[in-house]
Scaffold this active site. Structure first.
Site, mmCIF file in Angstrom:
data_model
loop_
_atom_site.group_PDB
_atom_site.id
_atom_site.type_symbol
_atom_site.label_atom_id
_atom_site.label_comp_id
_atom_site.label_asym_id
_atom_site.label_seq_id
_atom_site.Cartn_x
_atom_site.Cartn_y
_atom_site.Cartn_z
ATOM 1 N N ARG A 1 -38.276 -2.886 -21.524
ATOM 2 C CA ARG A 1 -38.664 -1.916 -22.547
ATOM 3 C C ARG A 1 -39.847 -2.393 -23.381
ATOM 4 N NH1 ARG A 1 -32.998 -1.185 -25.497
ATOM 5 N NH2 ARG A 1 -33.151 -3.456 -25.279
ATOM 6 N N VAL B 1 -35.460 2.526 -17.524
ATOM 7 C CA VAL B 1 -34.700 2.405 -16.268
ATOM 8 C C VAL B 1 -33.983 3.692 -15.895
ATOM 9 C CG1 VAL B 1 -34.389 -0.074 -16.554
ATOM 10 C CG2 VAL B 1 -32.651 1.495 -17.468
ATOM 11 N N LYS C 1 -22.101 -8.452 -13.110
ATOM 12 C CA LYS C 1 -20.788 -8.055 -13.609
ATOM 13 C C LYS C 1 -20.889 -7.640 -15.071
ATOM 14 C CE LYS C 1 -20.225 -11.838 -16.240
ATOM 15 N NZ LYS C 1 -19.942 -11.842 -17.667
ATOM 16 N N HIS D 1 -21.714 -15.157 -9.960
ATOM 17 C CA HIS D 1 -22.267 -16.487 -9.711
ATOM 18 C C HIS D 1 -21.192 -17.559 -9.606
ATOM 19 C CE1 HIS D 1 -21.869 -16.832 -14.127
ATOM 20 N NE2 HIS D 1 -21.862 -18.133 -13.931
ATOM 21 N N GLU E 1 -14.450 -22.197 -23.710
ATOM 22 C CA GLU E 1 -15.756 -22.733 -24.056
ATOM 23 C C GLU E 1 -15.941 -22.851 -25.560
ATOM 24 O OE1 GLU E 1 -18.744 -20.232 -22.360
ATOM 25 O OE2 GLU E 1 -17.749 -18.376 -22.922
ATOM 26 N N ASP F 1 -15.369 -9.311 -19.618
ATOM 27 C CA ASP F 1 -16.480 -10.221 -19.387
ATOM 28 C C ASP F 1 -16.116 -11.335 -18.423
ATOM 29 O OD1 ASP F 1 -19.156 -11.229 -19.990
ATOM 30 O OD2 ASP F 1 -18.124 -12.856 -21.031
ATOM 31 N N HIS G 1 -14.830 -12.845 -12.898
ATOM 32 C CA HIS G 1 -14.885 -14.260 -12.565
ATOM 33 C C HIS G 1 -13.502 -14.841 -12.242
ATOM 34 C CE1 HIS G 1 -19.014 -14.256 -13.551
ATOM 35 N NE2 HIS G 1 -18.922 -14.447 -14.848
ATOM 36 N N LYS H 1 -13.589 -18.002 -26.412
ATOM 37 C CA LYS H 1 -14.850 -18.471 -26.990
ATOM 38 C C LYS H 1 -14.591 -19.211 -28.299
ATOM 39 C CE LYS H 1 -18.430 -15.467 -25.113
ATOM 40 N NZ LYS H 1 -19.155 -16.650 -24.624
#
Length: 475
Positions: A44, A86, A135, A165, A203, A222, A227, A327
């Site tokens: 953008r 897009v 994802k 990944h 994490e 997420d 994952h 998190k």
């Protein structure tokens, strides 16, 4: 057929700068990209080619400093940029225009996937082109089904790369290698010997500038829906005939189909959600999640999610599978922990401090360890012993491996359409129950171990308490 054109929509975002550009430089350093390769970024921002190349060079300096300078310069030199909406077919067409096939990477929020795929369809893609989606794939089951329909109108299924990944990480792939190439493990890889499998991605990082995305998604979508469920598939799948894309994906799909559907009672007793409050984490002060910039408190977004699943299959009935992510926690813990059952009898006269064996696949850092009991200073005394092996550094980063597969046309590490839909089926009961507040939103201070432990769920299930909810074949 190898594709030598890559177009990235969302080319000025964190994903591109932090992962995709260093991955391309790693591919160039490894001799996987030649001088004919080109990268077109679309975003953008009202930039031109030189401005984007300056940004690209800065990102590579920041996130790919360990890569050869000539490889970084080579990637920057073949990069161009176009400002594009897009969702507008004409602007999208200008990005992908050309006679040669192009790999189109949607480094975008999932909410705009349908509009972008529709715009690509109207714009038209050169024959042999491929499309890559990050994802989460869609925002719910209905959205995933509709997105699969739109993609089927655009390109063949083999040309759709729903990338994760995690599947390209060395240790994740070693889960299969450890199981299938070692006779000592596969015979005991079942519920007779394994009590629990814990798949954890804890994490210390908080939002780190990703609130605009994260607050619309949350920990369950997420991390767990994609994952961690992918890790579950690799741990629990039956041995495939080959590691080809059809055999491997079929066996992964079997695992997701075997997950016992969660009732409201299950969700209330076997899932948890929480979000962090102010605290100190990783040597820095972290504010309340609801006070983070771009966060809307009314969304009630979770930063911690935990679910316990059961698989209705010959191999796994009786084993618990616990998936957890959080998190702003006190320590990084990223692993698959396979906990074996205790031995039936101990002749040592010692019944405490005897721990079951645990096989751990460390994800970051990448290692493999086995916790066992061994004799201590006296033959009749047992003491814990941990055997650890560090994994050799991978030849390519995870995103490098994924991009190499995309350009080469090998979908083995991408997720098939029916697999993406089945993953949503697993988590949709949780999302529904959470939306109805059947599970409280707990809190934990940033820098802590997460919400405090709670008592195990009752053994009786809701179909025993409420006969009207009995499912055919239920326990």
């Amino acid at each position: 057929m190898t594709i030598r054109r890559l177009a990235v929509f969302g080319a000025t975002g964190d994903l591109t700068g932090r992962y995709l550009l260093p991955a391309l430089a790693a591919l160039r350093a490894g001799g996987h990209l030649d001088d004919r390769f080109t990268l077109t970024g679309a975003g953008r921002e009202d930039w031109d080619g030189p401005r984007y190349r300056d940004w690209t060079a800065a990102q590579l300096e920041r996130h790919g400093a360990g890569l050869p300078a000539d490889a970084r310069r080579a990637v920057t030199a073949v990069t161009d940029y176009r400002k594009a909406d897009v969702t507008e077919a004409a602007e999208v067409a200008a990005v992908v225009a050309g006679d040669d096939p192009v790999a189109v990477y949607l480094a975008l929020p999932p909410s705009v996937f349908p509009a972008t795929v529709t715009a690509l369809h109207r714009a038209g893609l050169p024959p042999g082109s491929r499309i890559v989606l990050e994802k989460p794939f869609g925002e719910d089951l209905a959205g995933a089904v509709e997105l699969n329909r739109l993609l089927a109108d655009l390109v063949p299924e083999r040309a759709v790369f729903r990338v994760d990944h995690f599947l390209a990480m060395t240790t994740v792939q070693n889960v299969l290698g450890s199981r299938l190439a070692n006779r000592v493990l596969e015979p005991i890889w079942n519920s007779t010997h394994i009590a629990e499998v814990e798949i954890v991605w804890d994490e210390t990082l908080a939002l780190e500038g990703r609130a605009g995305y994260y607050d619309h998604v949350g920990a369950l979508k997420d991390m767990v829906q994609n994952h961690l469920l992918q890790l579950l598939c690799l741990v629990a799948m039956e041995p495939p005939l080959t590691l080809g894309e059809r055999d491997l994906r079929d066996r992964k799909l079997d695992v997701l189909r075997s997950v016992r559907p969660l009732t409201d009672y299950d969700v209330a007793h076997r899932t948890r959600r929480a979000r962090y409050t102010a605290g100190r984490c990783g040597g820095r002060d972290v504010p309340d999640y609801v006070d983070e910039e771009e966060v809307e408190a009314g969304r009630r977004t979770e930063t911690y999610a935990e679910i316990e699943l059961e698989l209705d299959s010959w191999r796994w009935t009786g084993t618990r599978f616990r998936l957890r992510t959080g998190k702003a926690l006190g320590r990084d813990r990223k692993e698959v922990a396979v906990r074996f059952r205790s031995v039936p009898h101990l002749p040592f006269g010692q019944d405490k401090d005897v721990r079951p064996n645990v096989l751990r696949f460390g994800l970051e850092p990448e290692n493999l360890s086995l916790d066992i009991m061994a004799t201590g200073s006296r033959a009749e005394h047992l003491a814990p012993l941990s055997l650890t092996a560090e994994m050799a550094p991978p030849a390519l980063p995870a995103y490098g491996r994924l991009l190499l597969d995309v350009l080469a046309g090998d979908p083995v590490l991408s997720i098939r359409g029916d697999e993406a839909e089945e993953a949503w089926r697993v988590v949709e009961p949780v999302l529904s129950a959470w939306d109805r507040d059947l599970v409280p939103m707990e809190e934990y201070p940033a820098g802590s171990d997460g919400p405090p432990p709670r008592h195990p769920a009752p053994e009786r299930r809701d179909e025993l308490l409420h006969p009207e909810t009995v499912r055919p074949g239920g326990s």
